[in-house]
Design an enzyme around this catalytic site. Structure first.
Site, mmCIF file in Angstrom:
data_model
loop_
_atom_site.group_PDB
_atom_site.id
_atom_site.type_symbol
_atom_site.label_atom_id
_atom_site.label_comp_id
_atom_site.label_asym_id
_atom_site.label_seq_id
_atom_site.Cartn_x
_atom_site.Cartn_y
_atom_site.Cartn_z
ATOM 1 N N GLY A 69 0.835 -1.217 0.000
ATOM 2 C CA GLY A 69 0.000 0.000 0.000
ATOM 3 C C GLY A 69 0.857 1.249 0.000
ATOM 4 O O GLY A 69 0.526 2.251 0.650
ATOM 5 N N TYR B 126 -15.411 -3.991 8.976
ATOM 6 C CA TYR B 126 -14.086 -3.344 8.997
ATOM 7 C C TYR B 126 -13.458 -3.537 10.382
ATOM 8 O O TYR B 126 -12.280 -3.915 10.491
ATOM 9 C CB TYR B 126 -14.195 -1.853 8.647
ATOM 10 C CG TYR B 126 -12.843 -1.158 8.713
ATOM 11 C CD1 TYR B 126 -11.830 -1.497 7.802
ATOM 12 C CD2 TYR B 126 -12.565 -0.195 9.672
ATOM 13 C CE1 TYR B 126 -10.573 -0.887 7.866
ATOM 14 C CE2 TYR B 126 -11.319 0.419 9.741
ATOM 15 C CZ TYR B 126 -10.326 0.075 8.829
ATOM 16 O OH TYR B 126 -9.085 0.672 8.906
ATOM 17 N N LYS C 242 -9.966 -5.555 11.430
ATOM 18 C CA LYS C 242 -8.847 -4.967 12.176
ATOM 19 C C LYS C 242 -8.660 -5.648 13.538
ATOM 20 O O LYS C 242 -7.529 -5.719 14.034
ATOM 21 C CB LYS C 242 -9.039 -3.454 12.314
ATOM 22 C CG LYS C 242 -8.870 -2.714 10.998
ATOM 23 C CD LYS C 242 -7.464 -2.900 10.420
ATOM 24 C CE LYS C 242 -7.240 -2.152 9.128
ATOM 25 N NZ LYS C 242 -5.856 -2.263 8.642
ATOM 26 N N PRO D 20 -3.714 3.532 14.312
ATOM 27 C CA PRO D 20 -4.123 4.935 14.307
ATOM 28 C C PRO D 20 -5.644 5.076 14.359
ATOM 29 O O PRO D 20 -6.384 4.174 13.939
ATOM 30 C CB PRO D 20 -3.607 5.467 12.967
ATOM 31 C CG PRO D 20 -2.870 4.333 12.311
ATOM 32 C CD PRO D 20 -3.332 3.073 12.967
ATOM 33 N N GLU E 193 -6.593 8.787 1.485
ATOM 34 C CA GLU E 193 -7.665 8.448 0.535
ATOM 35 C C GLU E 193 -8.645 7.440 1.134
ATOM 36 O O GLU E 193 -9.573 6.974 0.464
ATOM 37 C CB GLU E 193 -7.044 7.885 -0.761
ATOM 38 C CG GLU E 193 -6.258 8.938 -1.512
ATOM 39 C CD GLU E 193 -5.499 8.391 -2.712
ATOM 40 O OE1 GLU E 193 -5.755 7.250 -3.141
ATOM 41 O OE2 GLU E 193 -4.640 9.119 -3.227
HETATM 42 P P1 NDP Z 1 -5.245 4.854 1.413
HETATM 43 O O1 NDP Z 1 -6.527 4.542 0.727
HETATM 44 O O2 NDP Z 1 -4.686 6.209 1.252
HETATM 45 O O3 NDP Z 1 -4.140 3.768 0.996
HETATM 46 C C1 NDP Z 1 -4.444 2.402 0.901
HETATM 47 C C2 NDP Z 1 -3.285 1.693 0.197
HETATM 48 O O4 NDP Z 1 -3.577 0.283 0.156
HETATM 49 C C3 NDP Z 1 -3.061 2.159 -1.213
HETATM 50 O O5 NDP Z 1 -1.679 2.315 -1.437
HETATM 51 C C4 NDP Z 1 -3.618 1.037 -2.069
HETATM 52 O O6 NDP Z 1 -2.841 0.939 -3.247
HETATM 53 C C5 NDP Z 1 -3.363 -0.181 -1.175
HETATM 54 N N1 NDP Z 1 -4.302 -1.264 -1.453
HETATM 55 C C6 NDP Z 1 -5.648 -1.252 -1.271
HETATM 56 N N2 NDP Z 1 -6.199 -2.394 -1.709
HETATM 57 C C7 NDP Z 1 -5.158 -3.156 -2.184
HETATM 58 C C8 NDP Z 1 -5.079 -4.424 -2.790
HETATM 59 N N3 NDP Z 1 -6.181 -5.172 -3.004
HETATM 60 N N4 NDP Z 1 -3.867 -4.901 -3.155
HETATM 61 C C9 NDP Z 1 -2.759 -4.161 -2.965
HETATM 62 N N5 NDP Z 1 -2.765 -2.938 -2.398
HETATM 63 C C10 NDP Z 1 -3.956 -2.436 -2.028
HETATM 64 O O7 NDP Z 1 -5.505 4.532 2.961
HETATM 65 P P2 NDP Z 1 -4.591 4.650 4.276
HETATM 66 O O8 NDP Z 1 -3.217 5.054 3.950
HETATM 67 O O9 NDP Z 1 -5.352 5.448 5.228
HETATM 68 O O10 NDP Z 1 -4.651 3.139 4.754
HETATM 69 C C11 NDP Z 1 -3.488 2.347 4.981
HETATM 70 C C12 NDP Z 1 -3.759 1.399 6.121
HETATM 71 O O11 NDP Z 1 -4.022 2.145 7.307
HETATM 72 C C13 NDP Z 1 -4.990 0.494 5.931
HETATM 73 O O12 NDP Z 1 -4.683 -0.800 6.404
HETATM 74 C C14 NDP Z 1 -6.048 1.162 6.794
HETATM 75 O O13 NDP Z 1 -7.020 0.246 7.220
HETATM 76 C C15 NDP Z 1 -5.196 1.657 7.935
HETATM 77 N N6 NDP Z 1 -5.770 2.728 8.742
HETATM 78 C C16 NDP Z 1 -6.208 3.890 8.167
HETATM 79 C C17 NDP Z 1 -6.745 4.886 8.956
HETATM 80 C C18 NDP Z 1 -7.314 6.146 8.391
HETATM 81 O O14 NDP Z 1 -8.130 6.796 9.079
HETATM 82 N N7 NDP Z 1 -6.918 6.567 7.199
HETATM 83 C C19 NDP Z 1 -6.800 4.731 10.409
HETATM 84 C C20 NDP Z 1 -6.312 3.476 10.905
HETATM 85 C C21 NDP Z 1 -5.795 2.530 10.089
HETATM 86 P P3 NDP Z 1 -3.385 0.602 -4.718
HETATM 87 O O15 NDP Z 1 -4.792 1.119 -4.819
HETATM 88 O O16 NDP Z 1 -2.410 1.257 -5.634
HETATM 89 O O17 NDP Z 1 -3.283 -0.880 -4.778
HETATM 90 C C1 8X3 Z 2 -9.575 3.924 10.233
HETATM 91 C C2 8X3 Z 2 -10.132 4.701 11.363
HETATM 92 O O1 8X3 Z 2 -12.252 5.206 12.693
HETATM 93 O O2 8X3 Z 2 -12.429 5.130 10.269
HETATM 94 O O3 8X3 Z 2 -9.184 2.647 10.614
HETATM 95 O O4 8X3 Z 2 -12.174 3.105 11.524
HETATM 96 S S1 8X3 Z 2 -11.813 4.512 11.454
#
Ligand code: NDP
Ligand code: 8X3
Length: 251
Positions: free
Chosen positions: A9, A151, A155, A181, A187
């Protein structure tokens, strides 16, 4: 010797910010994602600071995941740090009306994808008796919120798997960390709401965590001395108290 990190990711949000943070510290990078244009752009930029290769695969594809990670060039084969970050929420619906496609996506990407990538990387770590796995969980892995059902389930699974990894990999001296986090402005909400208008309001009226805030904590964890493992981190922006309480200004 320079360390090598594989980040899933890496094309967006937390993974992308971690790639930039690691590049500053000259960690060699294996950057993964599905959007080739973004992988190319990252490689162009970060190659100025460190060695970078990119891998384009969907973590849901078990055979491809094992194949691409299993055929890395020799200079990148010894992975010291694995950042299991790829994942998203898909939808925000009560359990009685949730979409099966959304449920499949979350379990297949956030849980099974993390396992496939780990399966490809862990044998090298056990053989070398060293390594550090960081799984990006979430506050949603510690607390269930309304409509978060699947979701949050994915997690919670990430957290249980993290604890299992820490136990099973203990004899090999491998560190295992969960970084959890709360709301991070990435995104994430565009994906959760499929680009819909709801995504626009998620980060309005307060200052959410930024991807760089999380990347700094990830780098802190990987840069501790050999005898220190940061096992579990829960981090929120100041405005957030828990999954349902966020102090927002009226706008
Ligand atoms: P983004 O949507 O910005 O990034 C998600 C990334 O995951 C992208 O780089 C995407 O790349 C990759 N991805 C998604 N699906 C696939 C797939 N099937 N195969 C390979 N790569 C994949 O989100 P975040 O940076 O916020 O999320 C990153 C992590 O942090 C996640 O695990 C999310 O659950 C976790 N998280 C996020 C929070 C938030 O509030 N934003 C809070 C807590 C945790 P591409 O589409 O190019 O494949
Ligand atoms: C992302 C944070 O609160 O949208 O994991 O689940 S929340």
């Amino acid at each position: 010797m320079k360390k090598t990190a594989l980040i899933t990711g890496a094309t967006s949000g937390i993974g992308r910010a971690t790639a930039y943070e690691f590049a500053k510290h000259e960690i060699k990078l294996i950057l993964c994602g599905r959007r080739q244009d973004r992988l190319d752009q990252l490689q162009n930029e970060l190659s100025k600071s460190t060695e970078v290769i990119t891998l384009n695969f969907d973590v849901r594809d078990r055979a491809k995941t094992l194949e691409v990670i299993g055929s890395l060039p020799e200079a990148f084969q010894n992975i010291d740090i694995l950042i299991n970050n790829a994942g998203n929420a898909h939808g925000l619906d009560p359990i009685q009306t949730g979409s099966l496609d959304d449920w499949d996506a979350m379990m297949d990407i956030n849980v099974k994808g993390l396992l496939y990538v780990s399966k490809a990387v862990i044998p090298g770590m056990t053989e070398r008796q060293s390594g550090h796995i960081i799984n990006i969980g979430s506050s949603a892995g510690k607390e269930v919120y309304p409509k978060g059902n699947v979701y949050c389930g994915s997690k919670h699974a990430v957290l249980a798997i993290t604890e299992g990894m820490r136990i099973d990999l203990n004899p090999f001296g491998i560190k295992v960390t969960a970084i959890n986090p709360g709301l991070v402005e990435t995104e994430f909400s565009e994906v959760r709401f499929k680009g819909g208008k709801q995504a626009d309001s998620v980060y309005k009226g307060y200052k959410a965590l930024q991807a760089e805030d999380v990347a700094e904590v990830i780098y802190f964890a990987v840069s501790r001395p050999a005898h220190v493992n940061i096992a579990d981190v829960l981090m929120f922006c100041t405005a957030q108290a828990n999954s349902t309480i966020v102090k927002k200004e009226l706008i």
